[in-house]
Design a protein around this motif. Sequence first.
Motif, short mmCIF file in Angstrom:
data_model
loop_
_atom_site.label_atom_id
_atom_site.label_comp_id
_atom_site.label_asym_id
_atom_site.label_seq_id
_atom_site.Cartn_x
_atom_site.Cartn_y
_atom_site.Cartn_z
N ARG A 125 44.20 19.18 18.00
CA ARG A 125 43.19 18.77 17.03
C ARG A 125 42.52 20.01 16.45
O ARG A 125 42.39 21.03 17.13
N GLN A 126 42.14 19.93 15.19
CA GLN A 126 41.34 20.98 14.57
C GLN A 126 39.88 20.62 14.72
O GLN A 126 39.47 19.49 14.40
N LEU A 127 39.09 21.56 15.22
CA LEU A 127 37.68 21.29 15.41
C LEU A 127 36.94 21.30 14.08
O LEU A 127 37.39 21.93 13.11
N PRO A 128 35.80 20.62 14.01
CA PRO A 128 35.00 20.67 12.78
C PRO A 128 34.60 22.10 12.46
O PRO A 128 34.56 22.96 13.35
N PRO A 129 34.29 22.39 11.20
CA PRO A 129 33.90 23.77 10.83
C PRO A 129 32.66 24.23 11.58
O PRO A 129 31.73 23.45 11.81
N ASN A 147 34.55 14.30 34.21
CA ASN A 147 33.93 13.51 33.14
C ASN A 147 34.75 13.50 31.86
O ASN A 147 34.30 12.95 30.84
N LYS A 148 35.93 14.11 31.90
CA LYS A 148 36.84 14.14 30.76
C LYS A 148 36.14 14.64 29.49
O LYS A 148 36.02 13.92 28.49
N ALA A 149 35.68 15.87 29.58
CA ALA A 149 34.99 16.49 28.45
C ALA A 149 35.21 17.99 28.50
O ALA A 149 35.61 18.54 29.53
N TYR A 150 34.95 18.67 27.40
CA TYR A 150 35.04 20.12 27.38
C TYR A 150 34.05 20.68 26.36
O TYR A 150 33.55 19.97 25.47
N LYS A 151 33.75 21.97 26.54
CA LYS A 151 32.89 22.69 25.60
C LYS A 151 33.58 23.97 25.18
O LYS A 151 34.26 24.61 25.99
N ILE A 152 33.38 24.35 23.92
CA ILE A 152 33.85 25.62 23.38
C ILE A 152 32.63 26.46 23.05
O ILE A 152 31.73 26.00 22.33
N ILE A 153 32.56 27.67 23.59
CA ILE A 153 31.45 28.57 23.31
C ILE A 153 31.96 29.69 22.41
O ILE A 153 32.90 30.41 22.77
N GLU A 168 27.21 29.48 19.32
CA GLU A 168 27.46 28.09 18.94
C GLU A 168 28.27 27.41 20.04
O GLU A 168 29.16 28.02 20.64
N VAL A 169 27.96 26.14 20.29
CA VAL A 169 28.63 25.37 21.33
C VAL A 169 29.19 24.09 20.73
O VAL A 169 28.46 23.34 20.07
N PHE A 170 30.49 23.88 20.93
CA PHE A 170 31.12 22.62 20.53
C PHE A 170 31.26 21.74 21.76
O PHE A 170 31.78 22.16 22.79
N ASP A 171 30.79 20.50 21.66
CA ASP A 171 30.87 19.53 22.75
C ASP A 171 31.82 18.42 22.34
O ASP A 171 31.64 17.77 21.30
N SER A 172 32.88 18.20 23.16
CA SER A 172 33.85 17.17 22.81
C SER A 172 33.25 15.76 22.85
O SER A 172 33.79 14.85 22.23
N VAL A 173 32.15 15.58 23.57
CA VAL A 173 31.51 14.26 23.65
C VAL A 173 30.88 13.89 22.31
O VAL A 173 31.03 12.78 21.82
N THR A 174 30.18 14.85 21.71
CA THR A 174 29.54 14.60 20.41
C THR A 174 30.43 14.99 19.23
O THR A 174 30.14 14.61 18.09
N PRO A 358 49.01 24.45 33.32
CA PRO A 358 49.72 23.36 32.64
C PRO A 358 49.41 22.00 33.26
O PRO A 358 49.58 21.80 34.46
N ARG A 359 48.94 21.09 32.43
CA ARG A 359 48.62 19.74 32.91
C ARG A 359 49.09 18.72 31.86
O ARG A 359 48.82 18.88 30.67
N LEU A 360 49.75 17.68 32.33
CA LEU A 360 50.19 16.62 31.44
C LEU A 360 49.04 15.70 31.04
O LEU A 360 49.08 15.06 29.98
N ASP A 361 47.99 15.61 31.88
CA ASP A 361 46.91 14.67 31.61
C ASP A 361 45.82 15.25 30.72
O ASP A 361 44.93 14.52 30.27
N ALA A 362 45.85 16.55 30.43
CA ALA A 362 44.82 17.17 29.61
C ALA A 362 45.03 16.79 28.14
O ALA A 362 46.15 16.81 27.63
N THR A 363 43.95 16.46 27.44
CA THR A 363 44.04 16.08 26.04
C THR A 363 42.89 16.70 25.26
O THR A 363 41.75 16.75 25.75
N PRO A 364 43.16 17.17 24.05
CA PRO A 364 42.07 17.73 23.22
C PRO A 364 41.13 16.67 22.67
O PRO A 364 40.12 17.00 22.05
N PHE A 365 41.46 15.40 22.93
CA PHE A 365 40.64 14.31 22.40
C PHE A 365 39.71 13.73 23.44
O PHE A 365 39.28 12.57 23.35
N TYR A 366 39.38 14.51 24.49
CA TYR A 366 38.39 14.08 25.47
C TYR A 366 37.09 13.71 24.76
O TYR A 366 36.61 14.44 23.89
N LYS A 367 36.48 12.61 25.20
CA LYS A 367 35.19 12.21 24.65
C LYS A 367 34.19 11.81 25.72
O LYS A 367 33.14 11.24 25.46
N GLY A 368 34.54 12.14 26.99
CA GLY A 368 33.61 11.86 28.07
C GLY A 368 33.65 10.42 28.55
O GLY A 368 34.39 9.58 28.06
#
Length: 368
Positions: A125-129, A147-153, A168-174, A358-368
């Motif tokens: 997924r492409q993150l918002p600007p 909690n199936k979430a991630y943050k990008i700093i 700036e912090v990107f939160d996959s939940v929000t 490497p993990r098969l269960d990891a997804t960039p679409f985590y939303k918590g």
Amino acid sequence: MDERLWCDLREELVDRVLARLPVDSFFRLRVVCKRWNAIMFSPGFLADCSQVSSSVGHYFIKADRRADRVLLGYSTTLAKWHRIAFDFLPMQIQPAASAGGLVCLVADYQPFALFVCNPITKLARQLPPRICKRRPRIVCMVVDRLNKAYKIIAAGGYRTDDDRWTTEVFDSVTSCWRVSGSLLQDELTKRPICCRGSLYCLTCGPNSGLLVFNVRDEVWSRVKTQRMPGNVKSRQLFECKGRIGIVGKASRNQTLGLCVWMLELKTMKWVEQGRMPPDMYDRLYKKWPCDSMYCAGHGDTIFFTRFFSPLGLTFSVSKNQWDWVPPFPLLCDISLNVPRPRNWSVFQHELDGFSFEPRLDATPFYKG
């Protein structure tokens, strides 16, 4: 073993066995039948994968200089190399951080868009600007698998009115960016690490030291330690079993070498844990002694490599043992045969020596 035992085994038990295989072994077995080929996207199978540690297949990464958007992953447990292709992503994009089976990448062109992907399942997924349009000084990723979430700093993009870098912090939940705590205008190194829920990075210059970013409180602060070890231009941070370490060049008896130090939390003193044997050091720096060195830690092992070279070696902290990594069959030491390109991208330095799980269960679409 009686084959009838396997024929009568319930499908849910077979799924649990498959979930515990190394990722490369699982992909080879997908050709056995249609069900095994489609199981990778089954919610029940991915739930089984989420309960399994992937330490068997953990990779240390190097760049494949012969191919675009291809990385080479080395498994210390299996002593094997694997090709990891990012050809499902746009051109001119480079990895910047990795955590929990996901990789964060930054575009080489404005507005320096960020992407998050799982290179094993090809989900991306492409993150918002971002709010800041400049390339960040450092990028780090923290994954909360429970909690199936991630943050990008993304830190150091531009300065505020009081001459500080912003964060700036990107939160996959929000699914959005927010401006967080600012940090002093220091010359940050581009190799941050995550340890015990916090982000650490080194500074260089007159006031070189250690900075920490509390991911929960989103606040920067300085870590007061005793004198920083090694040459300021060669230091690299790593994490090892919840401890912070530094790898860097240091002289002893007028001989330059590569040393490993760990931070003792009680005394806040850097204690030497090991020193690379002279013959290994000479071979690693045979062509260009001043070349940058990169390292990454996982568990008890630290992986070392050098920019623009296929050479790599590992150091076991508990055993105090150094070992060369087997060479990748198709990757020769081009640093000994061709001149370094003048237009070599600075950001391609980020390709070498980071750690990937490497993990098969990891997804960039985590939303918590």
